[in-house]
Design an enzyme around this catalytic site. Structure first.
Site, PDB file in Angstrom:
ATOM      1  N   GLY A   1      -1.509   7.480   0.874  1.00  0.00           N
ATOM      2  CA  GLY A   1      -1.956   7.603   2.265  1.00  0.00           C
ATOM      3  C   GLY A   1      -0.944   7.167   3.318  1.00  0.00           C
ATOM      4  O   GLY A   1       0.213   7.611   3.333  1.00  0.00           O
ATOM      5  N   ILE A   2      -1.378   6.283   4.207  1.00  0.00           N
ATOM      6  CA  ILE A   2      -0.556   5.854   5.336  1.00  0.00           C
ATOM      7  C   ILE A   2       0.704   5.129   4.846  1.00  0.00           C
ATOM      8  O   ILE A   2       1.806   5.373   5.346  1.00  0.00           O
ATOM      9  CB  ILE A   2      -1.385   4.936   6.275  1.00  0.00           C
ATOM     10  CG1 ILE A   2      -2.509   5.743   6.928  1.00  0.00           C
ATOM     11  CG2 ILE A   2      -0.494   4.294   7.330  1.00  0.00           C
ATOM     12  CD1 ILE A   2      -3.540   4.903   7.688  1.00  0.00           C
TER      13      ILE A   2
ATOM     14  N   GLY B   1       0.833  -1.210   0.000  1.00  0.00           N
ATOM     15  CA  GLY B   1       0.000   0.000   0.000  1.00  0.00           C
ATOM     16  C   GLY B   1       0.858   1.247   0.000  1.00  0.00           C
ATOM     17  O   GLY B   1       0.445   2.302   0.484  1.00  0.00           O
TER      18      GLY B   1
ATOM     19  N   ASP C   1       2.590  -2.139  -4.395  1.00  0.00           N
ATOM     20  CA  ASP C   1       1.246  -1.580  -4.603  1.00  0.00           C
ATOM     21  C   ASP C   1       0.726  -2.083  -5.945  1.00  0.00           C
ATOM     22  O   ASP C   1       1.432  -2.800  -6.661  1.00  0.00           O
ATOM     23  CB  ASP C   1       1.262  -0.038  -4.555  1.00  0.00           C
ATOM     24  CG  ASP C   1      -0.055   0.532  -4.031  1.00  0.00           C
ATOM     25  OD1 ASP C   1      -1.110   0.274  -4.644  1.00  0.00           O
ATOM     26  OD2 ASP C   1      -0.042   1.221  -2.991  1.00  0.00           O
TER      27      ASP C   1
ATOM     28  N   SER D   1      -7.435  -1.548  12.253  1.00  0.00           N
ATOM     29  CA  SER D   1      -8.336  -0.382  12.348  1.00  0.00           C
ATOM     30  C   SER D   1      -9.103  -0.441  13.667  1.00  0.00           C
ATOM     31  O   SER D   1      -9.360  -1.540  14.187  1.00  0.00           O
ATOM     32  CB  SER D   1      -9.351  -0.408  11.202  1.00  0.00           C
ATOM     33  OG  SER D   1     -10.343   0.584  11.407  1.00  0.00           O
TER      34      SER D   1
ATOM     35  N   LYS E   1     -10.940  -6.407   9.470  1.00  0.00           N
ATOM     36  CA  LYS E   1      -9.952  -5.823  10.382  1.00  0.00           C
ATOM     37  C   LYS E   1      -9.895  -6.603  11.704  1.00  0.00           C
ATOM     38  O   LYS E   1      -8.834  -6.735  12.309  1.00  0.00           O
ATOM     39  CB  LYS E   1     -10.277  -4.342  10.623  1.00  0.00           C
ATOM     40  CG  LYS E   1     -10.066  -3.475   9.379  1.00  0.00           C
ATOM     41  CD  LYS E   1      -8.613  -3.514   8.908  1.00  0.00           C
ATOM     42  CE  LYS E   1      -8.347  -2.572   7.748  1.00  0.00           C
ATOM     43  NZ  LYS E   1      -6.930  -2.575   7.320  1.00  0.00           N
TER      44      LYS E   1
ATOM     45  N   ASP F   1      -1.312  -7.203  -7.576  1.00  0.00           N
ATOM     46  CA  ASP F   1      -2.666  -7.073  -7.040  1.00  0.00           C
ATOM     47  C   ASP F   1      -2.843  -8.043  -5.862  1.00  0.00           C
ATOM     48  O   ASP F   1      -2.962  -9.251  -6.059  1.00  0.00           O
ATOM     49  CB  ASP F   1      -3.669  -7.380  -8.156  1.00  0.00           C
ATOM     50  CG  ASP F   1      -5.112  -7.277  -7.682  1.00  0.00           C
ATOM     51  OD1 ASP F   1      -5.329  -6.979  -6.481  1.00  0.00           O
ATOM     52  OD2 ASP F   1      -6.011  -7.501  -8.502  1.00  0.00           O
ATOM     53  N   LEU F   2      -2.879  -7.499  -4.667  1.00  0.00           N
ATOM     54  CA  LEU F   2      -2.962  -8.350  -3.469  1.00  0.00           C
ATOM     55  C   LEU F   2      -4.359  -8.901  -3.227  1.00  0.00           C
ATOM     56  O   LEU F   2      -4.582  -9.606  -2.240  1.00  0.00           O
ATOM     57  CB  LEU F   2      -2.491  -7.557  -2.242  1.00  0.00           C
ATOM     58  CG  LEU F   2      -1.000  -7.203  -2.231  1.00  0.00           C
ATOM     59  CD1 LEU F   2      -0.699  -6.184  -1.133  1.00  0.00           C
ATOM     60  CD2 LEU F   2      -0.139  -8.444  -2.040  1.00  0.00           C
TER      61      LEU F   2
ATOM     62  N   TYR G   1     -15.763  -4.651   6.218  1.00  0.00           N
ATOM     63  CA  TYR G   1     -14.561  -3.906   6.623  1.00  0.00           C
ATOM     64  C   TYR G   1     -14.220  -4.226   8.083  1.00  0.00           C
ATOM     65  O   TYR G   1     -13.081  -4.568   8.412  1.00  0.00           O
ATOM     66  CB  TYR G   1     -14.776  -2.398   6.424  1.00  0.00           C
ATOM     67  CG  TYR G   1     -13.528  -1.592   6.687  1.00  0.00           C
ATOM     68  CD1 TYR G   1     -12.509  -1.524   5.738  1.00  0.00           C
ATOM     69  CD2 TYR G   1     -13.344  -0.913   7.890  1.00  0.00           C
ATOM     70  CE1 TYR G   1     -11.346  -0.798   5.982  1.00  0.00           C
ATOM     71  CE2 TYR G   1     -12.190  -0.189   8.141  1.00  0.00           C
ATOM     72  CZ  TYR G   1     -11.196  -0.128   7.186  1.00  0.00           C
ATOM     73  OH  TYR G   1     -10.040   0.590   7.427  1.00  0.00           O
TER      74      TYR G   1
HETATM   75  P1  NAI Z   1      -5.227   4.728   0.697  1.00  0.00           P
HETATM   76  O1  NAI Z   1      -6.348   4.391  -0.207  1.00  0.00           O
HETATM   77  O2  NAI Z   1      -4.682   6.107   0.695  1.00  0.00           O
HETATM   78  O3  NAI Z   1      -4.020   3.709   0.446  1.00  0.00           O
HETATM   79  C1  NAI Z   1      -4.221   2.336   0.316  1.00  0.00           C
HETATM   80  C2  NAI Z   1      -3.190   1.773  -0.648  1.00  0.00           C
HETATM   81  O4  NAI Z   1      -3.411   0.358  -0.746  1.00  0.00           O
HETATM   82  C3  NAI Z   1      -3.307   2.364  -2.060  1.00  0.00           C
HETATM   83  O5  NAI Z   1      -2.046   2.791  -2.541  1.00  0.00           O
HETATM   84  C4  NAI Z   1      -3.860   1.211  -2.861  1.00  0.00           C
HETATM   85  O6  NAI Z   1      -3.454   1.202  -4.230  1.00  0.00           O
HETATM   86  C5  NAI Z   1      -3.303   0.005  -2.096  1.00  0.00           C
HETATM   87  N1  NAI Z   1      -4.092  -1.181  -2.429  1.00  0.00           N
HETATM   88  C6  NAI Z   1      -5.443  -1.302  -2.363  1.00  0.00           C
HETATM   89  N2  NAI Z   1      -5.827  -2.472  -2.888  1.00  0.00           N
HETATM   90  C7  NAI Z   1      -4.695  -3.108  -3.287  1.00  0.00           C
HETATM   91  C8  NAI Z   1      -4.448  -4.340  -3.936  1.00  0.00           C
HETATM   92  N3  NAI Z   1      -5.445  -5.143  -4.315  1.00  0.00           N
HETATM   93  N4  NAI Z   1      -3.167  -4.693  -4.193  1.00  0.00           N
HETATM   94  C9  NAI Z   1      -2.148  -3.855  -3.872  1.00  0.00           C
HETATM   95  N5  NAI Z   1      -2.321  -2.672  -3.271  1.00  0.00           N
HETATM   96  C10 NAI Z   1      -3.588  -2.290  -2.988  1.00  0.00           C
HETATM   97  O7  NAI Z   1      -5.734   4.321   2.133  1.00  0.00           O
HETATM   98  P2  NAI Z   1      -5.119   4.535   3.613  1.00  0.00           P
HETATM   99  O8  NAI Z   1      -6.132   5.272   4.378  1.00  0.00           O
HETATM  100  O9  NAI Z   1      -3.734   4.985   3.559  1.00  0.00           O
HETATM  101  O10 NAI Z   1      -5.193   3.019   4.140  1.00  0.00           O
HETATM  102  C11 NAI Z   1      -4.064   2.268   4.513  1.00  0.00           C
HETATM  103  C12 NAI Z   1      -4.501   1.243   5.533  1.00  0.00           C
HETATM  104  O11 NAI Z   1      -4.945   1.902   6.706  1.00  0.00           O
HETATM  105  C13 NAI Z   1      -5.669   0.368   5.069  1.00  0.00           C
HETATM  106  O12 NAI Z   1      -5.425  -0.971   5.467  1.00  0.00           O
HETATM  107  C14 NAI Z   1      -6.848   0.946   5.822  1.00  0.00           C
HETATM  108  O13 NAI Z   1      -7.862  -0.003   6.028  1.00  0.00           O
HETATM  109  C15 NAI Z   1      -6.176   1.363   7.110  1.00  0.00           C
HETATM  110  N6  NAI Z   1      -6.931   2.354   7.877  1.00  0.00           N
HETATM  111  C16 NAI Z   1      -7.181   3.590   7.347  1.00  0.00           C
HETATM  112  C17 NAI Z   1      -7.911   4.509   8.086  1.00  0.00           C
HETATM  113  C18 NAI Z   1      -8.228   5.873   7.570  1.00  0.00           C
HETATM  114  O14 NAI Z   1      -9.078   6.580   8.167  1.00  0.00           O
HETATM  115  N7  NAI Z   1      -7.590   6.332   6.503  1.00  0.00           N
HETATM  116  C19 NAI Z   1      -8.428   4.182   9.427  1.00  0.00           C
HETATM  117  C20 NAI Z   1      -8.078   2.870   9.887  1.00  0.00           C
HETATM  118  C21 NAI Z   1      -7.362   1.999   9.124  1.00  0.00           C
END
Ligand code: NAI
Length: 255
Positions: free
Chosen positions: A12-13, A8, A32, A114, A157, A41-42, A153
């Protein structure tokens, strides 16, 4: 310098985690769907296998740490996809890299879970049990049939947190560590997409932590960096809430 794989990593994170770890001098393998060192693709078994193989090639069979951050939120195109990425995309990627983590002699991992994992709907759900039984077809079927992305979701988690804690027990006996970070709302594209979605926007906007704000990706990256560092050398199997006080507000009696 230690080599760390981050899934990922493109947004984001995950992107913030990469920036911080790189600043600290670590060598990174970014994973990613696109725009990464490993594009895979995970959400599918083939994609996960490809991700594992490419990561093993890039680290030369010895890996110091994994940060499993890739995930999709409630606006994912299908409910089953939430299960595929958030649970199996974490568990299968970690399993595939276990030998390489052992080979480094100091293997560590952080799973980004989460606060949703401790919601009441998450734990007793058949969907979570199917994930923990490693039955992807069944978990996806239950998820798609439910038509409830928020339940999927939370269940994904919850299950990935249980998976991580069980794995931590096994790893800790071998000198390795695994911990889970449970973020509250964090300002990322995933979070923004749920705010903008008419089905979930109001609930997400009302889900405000005692600190009165959402977190930043850098705040999750700092906690990740700490858990991977030697300062956290006796911490394993923990769930670290990085959520502005949200979990304490909702579940003061459970810890
Ligand atoms: P984001 O959407 O900004 O980043 C997620 C990344 O995961 C993206 O770069 C995306 O391309 C990648 N990804 C998604 N599906 C994929 C796949 N099939 N194969 C490879 N890569 C894939 O989201 P964010 O917010 O940075 O999320 C990161 C983690 O934090 C996630 O696990 C999310 O559930 C968790 N999280 C986020 C919160 C929030 O409020 N943003 C709160 C709690 C947990």
């Amino acid at each position: 310098m230690p080599t760390i794989a981050v899934t990922g990593a493109a947004s984001g994170i995950g992107a913030a985690v990469c920036a911080q770890l790189e600043n600290e001098g670590h060598t990174l393998i970014r994973v990613d769907r696109a725009n990464a060192d490993v594009n895979a693709d995970l959400s599918t078994p083939e994609g996960r296998q490809q991700a594992v193989q490419a990561t093993l090639e890039q680290c030369g069979g010895s890996l110091d740490a994994v940060v499993a951050c890739a995930g999709v939120g409630v606006t994912a195109p299908s409910v089953g996809l939430i299960v595929g990425v958030n649970y199996f995309g974490v568990a299968e990627y970690l399993e595939g890299l276990e030998t390489a983590l052992k080979a480094s002699g100091r293997g560590k991992a952080v799973i980004i879970g989460s606060v949703a994992g401790s919601h009441q709907v998450a734990a007793p759900h058949a969907m979570a049990e199917a994930m923990l039984d490693n039955d992807e077809a069944k978990a996806r079927e239950i998820a798609d049939d439910s038509g409830e992305p928020h339940t999927a979701y939370a269940a994904s988690k919850y299950a990935v947190t249980v998976y991580g804690r069980r794995k931590a027990v096994e790893w800790s006996r071998q000198g390795m560590r695994l911990n889970i970070i449970a973020p509250g709302a964090v300002e990322t594209p995933l979070h923004q997409a749920s705010i903008d979605d008419p089905r979930f926007g109001e609930a997400v906007r009302n889900f405000v932590a005692p600190m009165g704000r959402a977190g930043t990706p850098d705040e999750i990256a700092s906690a990740t960096s700490f858990l991977l560092s030697d300062q956290a050398s006796f911490i394993s199997g923990s769930v670290l809430f990085v959520d502005g006080g949200m979990d304490a507000m909702v579940r003061a009696r459970q810890f």
